[in-house]
Write a protein that holds these residues in place. Structure first.
Motif, PDB file in Angstrom:
ATOM      1  N   ASP A   1      40.629  51.650  36.091  1.00 40.33           N
ATOM      2  CA  ASP A   1      41.786  51.341  36.519  1.00 40.33           C
ATOM      3  C   ASP A   1      42.646  50.502  36.962  1.00 40.33           C
ATOM      4  N   TYR A   2      42.309  49.362  36.646  1.00 40.35           N
ATOM      5  CA  TYR A   2      42.552  47.712  37.143  1.00 40.35           C
ATOM      6  C   TYR A   2      42.993  47.103  36.128  1.00 40.35           C
ATOM      7  N   GLY A   3      42.701  47.309  35.172  1.00 39.18           N
ATOM      8  CA  GLY A   3      42.997  46.356  33.468  1.00 39.18           C
ATOM      9  C   GLY A   3      41.696  45.010  33.902  1.00 39.18           C
ATOM     10  N   PHE A   4      40.756  45.254  34.807  1.00 40.47           N
ATOM     11  CA  PHE A   4      39.445  44.295  34.717  1.00 40.47           C
ATOM     12  C   PHE A   4      38.792  43.654  33.203  1.00 40.47           C
ATOM     13  N   ALA A   5      39.080  43.089  32.744  1.00 40.49           N
ATOM     14  CA  ALA A   5      37.919  41.932  31.686  1.00 40.49           C
ATOM     15  C   ALA A   5      37.175  41.361  31.976  1.00 40.49           C
TER      16      ALA A   5
ATOM     17  N   VAL B   1      25.168  56.884  42.767  1.00 39.22           N
ATOM     18  CA  VAL B   1      25.508  56.249  44.261  1.00 39.22           C
ATOM     19  C   VAL B   1      26.997  55.918  43.373  1.00 39.22           C
ATOM     20  N   PHE B   2      27.725  55.980  44.138  1.00 40.62           N
ATOM     21  CA  PHE B   2      29.861  55.744  43.742  1.00 40.62           C
ATOM     22  C   PHE B   2      29.730  53.706  43.226  1.00 40.62           C
ATOM     23  N   ARG B   3      30.589  53.381  42.557  1.00 37.38           N
ATOM     24  CA  ARG B   3      30.550  51.605  42.973  1.00 37.38           C
ATOM     25  C   ARG B   3      31.168  51.091  42.960  1.00 37.38           C
ATOM     26  N   HIS B   4      32.292  51.729  43.459  1.00 36.53           N
ATOM     27  CA  HIS B   4      33.456  50.759  44.423  1.00 36.53           C
ATOM     28  C   HIS B   4      32.551  49.894  44.937  1.00 36.53           C
ATOM     29  N   SER B   5      32.364  50.416  45.912  1.00 36.58           N
ATOM     30  CA  SER B   5      31.466  49.823  46.964  1.00 36.58           C
ATOM     31  C   SER B   5      30.685  48.659  47.419  1.00 36.58           C
ATOM     32  N   CYS B   6      30.025  48.153  45.344  1.00 38.13           N
ATOM     33  CA  CYS B   6      28.998  47.143  45.102  1.00 38.13           C
ATOM     34  C   CYS B   6      29.227  46.022  44.278  1.00 38.13           C
TER      35      CYS B   6
ATOM     36  N   GLY C   1      41.757  41.968  46.364  1.00 33.56           N
ATOM     37  CA  GLY C   1      41.936  42.670  45.435  1.00 33.56           C
ATOM     38  C   GLY C   1      41.616  42.455  44.034  1.00 33.56           C
ATOM     39  N   PRO C   2      41.588  43.599  43.268  1.00 32.91           N
ATOM     40  CA  PRO C   2      41.123  43.676  41.729  1.00 32.91           C
ATOM     41  C   PRO C   2      41.304  43.040  41.146  1.00 32.91           C
ATOM     42  N   GLU C   3      42.930  42.848  40.998  1.00 30.94           N
ATOM     43  CA  GLU C   3      43.990  41.169  40.386  1.00 30.94           C
ATOM     44  C   GLU C   3      43.571  40.021  40.298  1.00 30.94           C
ATOM     45  N   ASP C   4      42.640  40.381  41.666  1.00 30.66           N
ATOM     46  CA  ASP C   4      42.036  38.433  41.507  1.00 30.66           C
ATOM     47  C   ASP C   4      41.182  38.352  41.036  1.00 30.66           C
ATOM     48  N   LEU C   5      40.470  39.054  39.983  1.00 31.25           N
ATOM     49  CA  LEU C   5      39.448  39.004  39.273  1.00 31.25           C
ATOM     50  C   LEU C   5      39.459  38.497  37.893  1.00 31.25           C
ATOM     51  N   VAL C   6      40.341  37.346  38.144  1.00 32.62           N
ATOM     52  CA  VAL C   6      40.263  36.601  36.796  1.00 32.62           C
ATOM     53  C   VAL C   6      39.794  34.968  37.169  1.00 32.62           C
ATOM     54  N   GLY C   7      39.579  34.696  35.933  1.00 31.89           N
ATOM     55  CA  GLY C   7      38.587  33.204  36.060  1.00 31.89           C
ATOM     56  C   GLY C   7      38.214  32.946  36.917  1.00 31.89           C
ATOM     57  N   ARG C   8      36.850  34.240  37.480  1.00 28.76           N
ATOM     58  CA  ARG C   8      36.301  33.852  38.032  1.00 28.76           C
ATOM     59  C   ARG C   8      34.976  33.664  37.746  1.00 28.76           C
ATOM     60  N   THR C   9      33.911  32.876  38.532  1.00 25.61           N
ATOM     61  CA  THR C   9      32.512  33.014  38.852  1.00 25.61           C
ATOM     62  C   THR C   9      31.865  33.482  39.622  1.00 25.61           C
ATOM     63  N   ILE C  10      31.206  34.835  38.679  1.00 22.25           N
ATOM     64  CA  ILE C  10      30.599  36.227  38.901  1.00 22.25           C
ATOM     65  C   ILE C  10      29.454  36.653  38.944  1.00 22.25           C
TER      66      ILE C  10
ATOM     67  N   VAL D   1      27.639  48.158  34.972  1.00 22.29           N
ATOM     68  CA  VAL D   1      28.191  48.782  33.924  1.00 22.29           C
ATOM     69  C   VAL D   1      29.009  49.571  34.432  1.00 22.29           C
ATOM     70  N   TRP D   2      28.320  50.301  36.027  1.00 31.31           N
ATOM     71  CA  TRP D   2      29.482  51.701  36.410  1.00 31.31           C
ATOM     72  C   TRP D   2      30.970  50.850  37.069  1.00 31.31           C
ATOM     73  N   ALA D   3      30.697  50.015  37.274  1.00 36.15           N
ATOM     74  CA  ALA D   3      31.683  48.939  37.996  1.00 36.15           C
ATOM     75  C   ALA D   3      32.669  48.434  37.473  1.00 36.15           C
ATOM     76  N   LYS D   4      32.281  47.678  36.356  1.00 33.00           N
ATOM     77  CA  LYS D   4      32.793  47.296  35.306  1.00 33.00           C
ATOM     78  C   LYS D   4      33.969  48.131  34.902  1.00 33.00           C
ATOM     79  N   GLY D   5      33.467  49.408  34.324  1.00 38.03           N
ATOM     80  CA  GLY D   5      34.102  49.944  33.554  1.00 38.03           C
ATOM     81  C   GLY D   5      35.021  50.700  34.931  1.00 38.03           C
ATOM     82  N   ILE D   6      34.882  51.067  35.768  1.00 44.12           N
ATOM     83  CA  ILE D   6      35.749  51.561  36.816  1.00 44.12           C
ATOM     84  C   ILE D   6      36.721  50.908  36.762  1.00 44.12           C
ATOM     85  N   LEU D   7      36.310  49.612  37.561  1.00 44.33           N
ATOM     86  CA  LEU D   7      37.368  48.512  37.398  1.00 44.33           C
ATOM     87  C   LEU D   7      38.417  48.316  36.295  1.00 44.33           C
ATOM     88  N   SER D   8      37.376  48.121  34.664  1.00 44.18           N
ATOM     89  CA  SER D   8      38.431  48.043  33.572  1.00 44.18           C
ATOM     90  C   SER D   8      39.745  49.718  33.620  1.00 44.18           C
TER      91      SER D   8
END
Length: 332
Positions: A127-131, A81-86, A97-106, A118-125
């Motif tokens: 392409d978008y610097g997700f931490a 499954v492609f995981r941008h959709s998850c 957008g992904p730049e707003d995923l800082v300091g959030r409760t997930i 694992v896939w979604a976090k890796g892709i976001l990391s």
């Protein structure tokens, strides 16, 4: 020598249907096919020894190896499954957008670092610097309260990631709907979202376009699961790994050929309007074998997943692709 009796478990997918309906059989194996209402039940059955051979999530497999398990995989990947959709967000939280995923409760289903996560976090990391460590994580059940983490696996996570569990009797879907969590990483779409809740939206409303672009750039169609068995089973039965691999491969190829053949009839075997147009469009993007088994065709995807698992603090060391699979099949 009589054919070995094996209890083999997998979910019912297009890729495995031919095994269940008898169109394809495993050569020289007395196979009893099993499935379950949920995929984690299949994973638990392999971990407990109920099944001899079974579909197994990649992250569960890596955790089992790190814990000293004698499981070994064959390069079969029945679920992709492609995981941008998850990734889903609460619409009142100002996340555009992904730049707003800082300091959030997930929220994340079941455990920290399940396969889709694992896939979604890796892709976001990438392409978008997700931490992930810049957020607070809540683990729980999606639609049904989860009283305890999955007992059939280990639960590693890095020390710098803050993790808690959903309150007793609560579900992540309901918590997202009420705004008690800001974001949800989920392998399944929440039912309240599918029912039209205005409080929940995908992080990427245009996720298909982003997933297609990501595929063009990476060549990766993310696999979630493999198929594994105790190593001693293959040691005691030379050639068994190859026979199992060929059976799963034939079942998958049978499904793919059904789609190719039904082009003449506009995919009339499905209930989805314009399915033929989707299939034809995908043929322009993907190779002829768009759902490959074997190691060589999947090496880049597997290396990426292993890197993600290591970078996310789930694996203590960066494993190689070949060590994951039975030696007999390392040339596939």
């Amino acid at each position: 020598m009589s054919a070995p009796h094996l209890d083999i478990a997998t979910f019912r997918y297009d890729t495995t249907r031919a095994l269940f309906d008898g169109t394809v059989a495993f050569d020289d194996v007395d196979a009893a096919l099993h499935t379950a209402a949920t995929i984690p039940e299949i994973f638990a059955g392999l971990a407990s020894g109920r099944f001899d051979v079974a579909e197994f999530g990649l992250t569960y497999y890596l955790r089992a190896l790190d814990a000293g398990s004698d499981l070994i995989a064959i390069p079969v990947f029945p679920n992709r499954v492609f995981r941008h959709s998850c990734v889903f967000v609460n619409t009142a939280k100002g996340i555009t957008g992904p730049e707003d995923l800082v300091g959030r409760t997930i929220g994340e289903f079941g455990m920290y670092g399940q396969d889709s996560g694992v896939w979604a976090k890796g892709i976001l990391s990438d392409d978008y610097g997700f931490a992930p460590e810049k957020n607070q994580w809540v683990l729980g059940g999606l639609e049904t309260p989860l009283s305890a983490p999955f007992e059939f696996t280990t639960h590693p996570h890095p020390d710098n990631v803050e993790i808690s569990f959903a309150p007793p009797g609560r579900t992540l879907a309901d918590m997202l709907d009420r705004g008690e969590i800001d974001v949800l990483f989920s392998a399944n779409a929440p039912m309240n979202y599918l029912a039209g809740s205005p409080n929940i939206a995908p992080l990427f409303p245009d996720h298909e376009a982003r997933e297609r672009d990501w595929y063009r750039r990476t060549g990766i169609f993310p696999m979630m699961h493999t198929v594994a068995a105790p190593r001693e089973l293959f040691t005691a039965n030379p050639g068994l790994a190859q026979r199992l691999y060929q059976g799963f491969l034939s079942a998958k190829d049978t499904a793919a050929e059904r789609y190719r053949t039904m082009r003449r009839l506009y995919q009339v075997t499905t209930m989805v309007p314009w399915m033929n147009g989707l299939f034809e469009g995908n043929r322009e993007l993907f190779p002829e074998d768009w759902f490959p088994y074997g190691i060589d065709a999947n090496r880049t995807a597997l290396q990426t997943y292993l890197r993600y698992s290591y970078e996310q603090g789930l694996s203590p060391a960066l494993r190689t692709v070949d060590e994951l699979f039975v030696e007999e099949l390392r040339n596939t």
